[in-house]
Enzyme design. Structure first.
Site, PDB file in Angstrom:
ATOM      1  CD  GLU A 189     -27.631  14.474 -78.329  1.00 25.94           C
ATOM      2  OE1 GLU A 189     -27.754  13.471 -77.589  1.00 25.94           O
ATOM      3  OE2 GLU A 189     -28.588  15.073 -78.832  1.00 25.94           O
TER       4      GLU A 189
ATOM      5  CG  HIS B 155     -36.948  13.407 -77.479  1.00 24.30           C
ATOM      6  ND1 HIS B 155     -36.753  14.648 -78.047  1.00 24.30           N
ATOM      7  CD2 HIS B 155     -35.835  12.683 -77.734  1.00 24.30           C
ATOM      8  CE1 HIS B 155     -35.567  14.678 -78.625  1.00 24.30           C
ATOM      9  NE2 HIS B 155     -34.983  13.505 -78.458  1.00 24.30           N
TER      10      HIS B 155
ATOM     11  CE  LYS C 139     -33.071  11.689 -80.769  1.00 22.85           C
ATOM     12  NZ  LYS C 139     -32.439  12.313 -79.622  1.00 22.85           N
TER      13      LYS C 139
ATOM     14  CB  SER D  87     -29.605 -16.969 -74.610  1.00 21.51           C
ATOM     15  OG  SER D  87     -29.964 -18.063 -73.813  1.00 21.51           O
TER      16      SER D  87
ATOM     17  CB  THR E 169     -36.761 -18.974 -71.606  1.00 21.94           C
ATOM     18  OG1 THR E 169     -36.572 -19.503 -70.310  1.00 21.94           O
ATOM     19  CG2 THR E 169     -36.722 -17.453 -71.526  1.00 21.94           C
TER      20      THR E 169
ATOM     21  CE  LYS F 161     -38.217 -23.367 -71.516  1.00 17.48           C
ATOM     22  NZ  LYS F 161     -37.331 -24.366 -70.943  1.00 17.48           N
TER      23      LYS F 161
ATOM     24  CG  ASP G 157     -34.586 -27.072 -72.228  1.00 16.81           C
ATOM     25  OD1 ASP G 157     -33.458 -26.575 -72.372  1.00 16.81           O
ATOM     26  OD2 ASP G 157     -35.597 -26.406 -71.921  1.00 16.81           O
TER      27      ASP G 157
ATOM     28  CG  ASN H 151     -41.546 -32.956 -56.500  1.00 16.69           C
ATOM     29  OD1 ASN H 151     -40.490 -32.320 -56.579  1.00 16.69           O
ATOM     30  ND2 ASN H 151     -42.729 -32.371 -56.519  1.00 16.69           N
TER      31      ASN H 151
ATOM     32  CB  THR I 201     -45.381 -31.328 -53.845  1.00 17.69           C
ATOM     33  OG1 THR I 201     -44.800 -30.141 -53.307  1.00 17.69           O
ATOM     34  CG2 THR I 201     -46.877 -31.291 -53.702  1.00 17.69           C
TER      35      THR I 201
ATOM     36  CE1 TYR J 278     -27.093 -20.939 -65.637  1.00 22.96           C
ATOM     37  CE2 TYR J 278     -28.532 -22.577 -66.626  1.00 22.96           C
ATOM     38  CZ  TYR J 278     -28.265 -21.268 -66.279  1.00 22.96           C
ATOM     39  OH  TYR J 278     -29.173 -20.294 -66.566  1.00 22.96           O
TER      40      TYR J 278
HETATM   41  P1  NAP Z   1     -39.726 -25.631 -61.352  1.00 21.63           P
HETATM   42  O1  NAP Z   1     -40.677 -25.927 -62.440  1.00 21.63           O
HETATM   43  O2  NAP Z   1     -39.983 -24.494 -60.435  1.00 21.63           O
HETATM   44  O3  NAP Z   1     -39.588 -26.950 -60.444  1.00 21.63           O
HETATM   45  C1  NAP Z   1     -38.802 -26.976 -59.309  1.00 21.63           C
HETATM   46  C2  NAP Z   1     -38.824 -28.357 -58.693  1.00 21.63           C
HETATM   47  O4  NAP Z   1     -37.906 -28.359 -57.625  1.00 21.63           O
HETATM   48  C3  NAP Z   1     -40.179 -28.742 -58.104  1.00 21.63           C
HETATM   49  O5  NAP Z   1     -40.353 -30.114 -58.295  1.00 21.63           O
HETATM   50  C4  NAP Z   1     -40.022 -28.390 -56.624  1.00 21.63           C
HETATM   51  O6  NAP Z   1     -40.783 -29.193 -55.773  1.00 21.63           O
HETATM   52  C5  NAP Z   1     -38.571 -28.686 -56.392  1.00 21.63           C
HETATM   53  N1  NAP Z   1     -38.024 -27.858 -55.332  1.00 21.63           N
HETATM   54  C6  NAP Z   1     -37.909 -26.517 -55.308  1.00 21.63           C
HETATM   55  N2  NAP Z   1     -37.326 -26.116 -54.181  1.00 21.63           N
HETATM   56  C7  NAP Z   1     -37.094 -27.232 -53.446  1.00 21.63           C
HETATM   57  C8  NAP Z   1     -36.512 -27.473 -52.169  1.00 21.63           C
HETATM   58  N3  NAP Z   1     -36.068 -26.475 -51.432  1.00 21.63           N
HETATM   59  N4  NAP Z   1     -36.440 -28.744 -51.746  1.00 21.63           N
HETATM   60  C9  NAP Z   1     -36.894 -29.750 -52.504  1.00 21.63           C
HETATM   61  N5  NAP Z   1     -37.452 -29.601 -53.707  1.00 21.63           N
HETATM   62  C10 NAP Z   1     -37.543 -28.352 -54.178  1.00 21.63           C
HETATM   63  O7  NAP Z   1     -38.253 -25.388 -61.914  1.00 21.63           O
HETATM   64  P2  NAP Z   1     -37.632 -25.947 -63.290  1.00 21.63           P
HETATM   65  O8  NAP Z   1     -37.894 -24.984 -64.382  1.00 21.63           O
HETATM   66  O9  NAP Z   1     -38.017 -27.357 -63.474  1.00 21.63           O
HETATM   67  O10 NAP Z   1     -36.056 -25.833 -62.982  1.00 21.63           O
HETATM   68  C11 NAP Z   1     -35.426 -26.735 -62.082  1.00 21.63           C
HETATM   69  C12 NAP Z   1     -33.912 -26.577 -62.148  1.00 21.63           C
HETATM   70  O11 NAP Z   1     -33.425 -26.880 -63.429  1.00 21.63           O
HETATM   71  C13 NAP Z   1     -33.447 -25.152 -61.877  1.00 21.63           C
HETATM   72  O12 NAP Z   1     -33.048 -25.056 -60.547  1.00 21.63           O
HETATM   73  C14 NAP Z   1     -32.291 -24.920 -62.811  1.00 21.63           C
HETATM   74  O13 NAP Z   1     -31.061 -24.856 -62.118  1.00 21.63           O
HETATM   75  C15 NAP Z   1     -32.275 -26.124 -63.695  1.00 21.63           C
HETATM   76  N6  NAP Z   1     -32.243 -25.742 -65.123  1.00 21.63           N
HETATM   77  C16 NAP Z   1     -31.165 -26.082 -65.832  1.00 21.63           C
HETATM   78  C17 NAP Z   1     -31.096 -25.755 -67.175  1.00 21.63           C
HETATM   79  C18 NAP Z   1     -29.881 -26.116 -67.970  1.00 21.63           C
HETATM   80  O14 NAP Z   1     -29.841 -25.849 -69.176  1.00 21.63           O
HETATM   81  N7  NAP Z   1     -28.884 -26.725 -67.376  1.00 21.63           N
HETATM   82  C19 NAP Z   1     -32.159 -25.093 -67.786  1.00 21.63           C
HETATM   83  C20 NAP Z   1     -33.267 -24.758 -67.019  1.00 21.63           C
HETATM   84  C21 NAP Z   1     -33.294 -25.097 -65.689  1.00 21.63           C
HETATM   85  P3  NAP Z   1     -42.317 -28.913 -55.400  1.00 21.63           P
HETATM   86  O15 NAP Z   1     -43.121 -29.528 -56.500  1.00 21.63           O
HETATM   87  O16 NAP Z   1     -42.518 -29.594 -54.102  1.00 21.63           O
HETATM   88  O17 NAP Z   1     -42.470 -27.423 -55.310  1.00 21.63           O
END
Ligand code: NAP
Length: 525
Positions: free
Chosen positions: A32, A136, A162, A259, A309, A313, A354, A405, A407, A469
């Site tokens: 175009e 448009h 269009k 993905s 995601t 979820k 997962d 953890n 917290t 990862y």
């Molecule tokens: P989330 O729900 O935000 O949980 C994060 C966790 O990490 C919480 O328990 C948090 O503690 C802790 N945290 C964060 N920052 C921190 C720090 N600086 N020091 C200490 N603890 C800390 O996250 P999520 O969805 O579970 O994901 C967690 C990880 O899984 C991601 O980083 C990602 O790399 C990985 N992941 C991998 C895949 C895969 O397919 N391989 C898929 C998804 C995610 P508090 O409770 O104290 O805040």
């Protein structure tokens, strides 16, 4: 056959022709020429004929005024006269001239002049020029969208309808498909912006006249136009057809999800007639329900499944339950699912790949079945979403889990639910057992130097699994490997969870090597 069309904003005849040649090389069918700036060209309006004559591909000629979202802000009659210069092209002429419905309706004089450009009596052409009447709206769906389409249907000279508007949700795409499927005339119906990608990719599935895609070094002429490279490579343009099954990743935001790359490459590898799209859906349950519900309901879309995601979820579980579908037992316990499957009979199934991936990539390395986890002592670092799925999965197979953890209250809440121990992260260095799983983002790009277990005394033979990862080998894994531990990366988990989804949708074995290659490509390795 839907034409892949490259829009070219022309700033000089030379540049316009060079871009048309590049479009031909990239595999486009049509260009175009947007002649909005013809007043600034050296050749002036007579350059329009030169463009048409010299173009490497059949073309549409369009001079879009600012009041319709274009860049031409000169005199209206001059604009119309510029279109008449297509007559000077000598040869076949342009395949189409695009003119706005709003301009067409303005006066009989304008209509007559536009008609002269497409139906000039003295013209000798191999290809007849067709009139595209267009409308448009860059703000959203116009309230009178369907009335506009009706008007285009009624204009005899209008060869192509269009309509394009800025989509506010994925549902807008369905109306674009509906308009195309009416087949009143050859039709272009496109949605602009991040919500409109489906209309651009699936234009071919629905038999639209064309879709637009830009050259990779170019800016688009409307928001959301993919590149030719992405359309052909990532979104499998050459393989799309009427029966192509549609999948996607539902989340918000999803722009950076890898993905689409993984699953589309997988479909290619096993020769499966599917396409996988990013599907941004606003965070509320109502948005999820309305979008996924209407996509499922639109039969000819063949929407057969999705990865789901953050933040949807839990919404997926609720939706599938409300629709009377089946929810995998452990997904219900976790309170989150990441996979929607539409079965042959149309019924819905939600599961969580997962936790399954997190179990299987470790079991493979330990050379045991899931049942072999019974009695193993495991440290889970973190108490967020991923930790929850992993704690649920491992305790379901009898593992003794300790949740550490930052917290501590969160660790306690999670541990209480699944009958395990809870401790503060500062106590993780005292852990002794078979397996450590990091579910925190510590060590994730761009903080590669961090580790949740600095100075930890790893025992030889222990298994250490980091769910991160990016990078594939975190500091935690490097330290563990150096101490003689068996390591499992988040990359292995990611590939496995994607494979679980792929197999649930296609019934075919996932090409794991292809997935791993795409993951590395995504990470720039
Ligand atoms: P989330 O729900 O935000 O949980 C994060 C966790 O990490 C919480 O328990 C948090 O503690 C802790 N945290 C964060 N920052 C921190 C720090 N600086 N020091 C200490 N603890 C800390 O996250 P999520 O969805 O579970 O994901 C967690 C990880 O899984 C991601 O980083 C990602 O790399 C990985 N992941 C991998 C895949 C895969 O397919 N391989 C898929 C998804 C995610 P508090 O409770 O104290 O805040």
């Amino acid at each position: 056959m839907t034409k892949l069309t490259v829009p070219i904003m022309v700033y000089s005849v030379e540049q316009g022709l060079a871009d048309a040649a590049k479009a031909a090389e990239a595999g486009a069918d049509l260009v175009e020429f947007r002649i909005d700036h013809f007043g600034e060209w050296e050749a002036g309006a007579s350059g329009v004929g030169m463009l048409v004559e010299g173009s490497a591909l059949p073309c549409i000629v369009t001079c879009r005024p600012v009041w319709e979202g274009g860049e031409y802000d000169g005199d209206e009659m001059e604009r119309v006269s510029a279109l008449e210069h297509v007559l000077e092209s000598g040869g076949a002429g342009p395949a189409y001239i695009d003119f706005e419905l709003l301009g067409w309706e303005k006066s009989a004089n304008i209509r007559q002049k536009v008609k002269l450009a497409i139906e000039h009596e003295g013209q000798v052409r191999g290809v007849e020029t067709g009139l595209v009447l267009s409308s448009h709206d860059f703000r959203g769906r116009p309230g009178d969208l369907l009335r506009r389409v009706e008007k285009m249907v009624e204009v005899d000279a209008c060869r192509v309808i269009k309509v394009a508007w800025a989509a506010k949700s994925l549902r807008d795409n369905l109306e674009a498909f509906e308009i195309i499927e009416k087949r009143w005339k050859p039709t272009i119906a496109l949605c602009m912006g991040e919500y409109g990608l489906a209309s651009r990719v699936l234009a071919k599935k629905f038999g639209a006249l064309l879709t637009f895609a830009v050259l990779s070094n170019q800016e688009g002429t409307a928001p959301g136009q993919p590149t030719v490279e992405d359309l052909k490579g990532l979104y499998r343009w050459d393989r799309l057809g009427k029966k192509t099954k549609v999948y996607g990743v539902v989340g918000y935001p999803v722009g950076h999800s890898m993905s689409p790359q993984i699953h589309n490459a997988g479909f290619d590898a096993v020769d499966y007639d599917g396409v996988y799209l990013p599907m941004p859906v606003a965070p509320e349950y109502e948005a999820f329900k309305a979008t996924v519900g209407t996509w499922l309901d639109y039969q000819s879309l063949d929407f057969k499944g999705a990865s789901v995601t953050i933040p949807h979820k839990a919404n997926l579980l609720r939706f599938v339950e409300e629709e009377g579908g089946e929810v995998e037992e452990l997904s219900r316990t976790i309170g989150a699912a990441n996979t929607l499957v539409v079965r042959e009979d149309g019924s819905l199934y939600a599961c969580n790949t997962d936790y399954a991936a997190a179990l299987d990539c470790v079991c493979e390395k330990m050379a045991i079945k899931r049942e072999g986890l019974n009695g193993k002592r495991i440290a889970v670092l973190g108490a967020g979403g991923v930790a929850r799925a992993i704690v649920a999965g491992y305790t379901a197979y009898g593992a003794e889990v300790v949740v550490f953890n930052r917290t501590v209250q969160k660790a306690e809440a999670l541990a209480k639910e699944f009958g395990c121990e809870a401790k503060g992260m500062d106590e993780a260095s005292t852990f002794k057992g078979d397996l450590i799983i990091n579910c925190t983002p510590m060590g994730m790009h761009p903080n590669e130097g961090e580790t949740p277990l600095a100075g930890y005394a790893f025992e030889m033979g222990m298994v250490v699994f980091d769910t991160i990862y990016n990078p594939l080998e975190t500091q935690l894994l490097k330290d563990a490997k150096a101490a003689g531990c068996v390591t499992v990366s988040g990359g292995e988990m990611f590939v496995k969870q994607a494979a679980g989804q792929f197999e649930a949708w296609t019934g075919k074995d996932a090409p794991l090597d292809v997935f791993a290659k795409e993951l590395k490509k995504y990470l720039g390795l």
